[in-house]
Scaffold this motif. Structure first.
Motif: not given
Length: 203
Positions: A85-95
């Motif tokens: 959850t801490r990195y959900d938004f940024s990781t989704a964008t990165k993927l």
């Protein structure tokens, strides 16, 4: 602690732990490991990264085309379900960015490796897949890829270096056999994490 004991206790490669068969050299398995490497590269608990990868694997969202089809909202849901959850938004964008570039520019990680002239070129091509792919991600990914890619020769991660210092290991090149090298670096990485958490006691 002797090297054999170190490997036995801490050295199971992450890819093997996750049930990823890199020895098959199958592109689908390589992309699974690349996804997992991105998840492990964040400063997050190993257990959370592992649980999150298992969510992706359970839903068969581990290949570039499926990741792109899943979309940002769908990826966030998977990340949240795994505890990322801490990195959900940024990781989704990165993927979406990274796997989109992979599909567009190379088609496969196997092709990316084939086009690379040497280990440094390989690392730069991976880094060039998108913003946020740093040397920690590259090192984690290529550490296990030593098993099948001759050009995979990454520098140790900061956690591995912490483990090396704690155990008085100055040079990893003494471990010539590829599987042993992967196992030793994996063990040192886990020891480095324990040291950071204040939970390591040299045996």
């Amino acid at each position: 602690m002797e090297i054999k004991e170190l490997i036995k206790k801490y050295g199971t490669p992450y890819s093997l732990m996750l049930g990823i068969d890199l020895q098959s050299k199958d592109e689908a398995e390589i992309q699974k490991w690349f996804l997992a490497s991105i998840l492990y590269a964040k400063p997050i608990r190993e257990e959370s990264a592992t649980a999150t990868f298992k969510q992706f694997d359970k839903l068969h969202v581990t290949r570039a085309d499926v990741i792109l089809q899943t979309g940002w909202d769908g990826l966030v849901k998977i990340l949240d379900a795994g505890g990322y959850t801490r990195y959900d938004f940024s990781t989704a964008t990165k993927l979406l960015s990274v796997f989109g570039s992979l599909k567009k520019d190379y088609g496969s990680l196997t092709r990316l490796e084939e086009l690379s002239e040497n280990s440094k070129d390989l690392e730069m091509r991976i880094k060039g897949l998108g913003k946020g792919i740093g040397y920690v991600t590259i090192s984690i990914f290529l550490r296990d890829m030593r098993l099948i890619w001759n050009k995979a020769d990454p520098s140790p991660t900061p956690l591995v270096k912490i483990g090396m210092k704690a155990l008085g290991i100055d040079d990893l090149s003494i471990f010539q056999e590829s599987l042993e090298r992967v196992q030793v670096e994996t063990a040192l990485s886990r020891i480095g994490m324990l040291i950071r958490r204040g939970k390591w006691k040299k045996e």
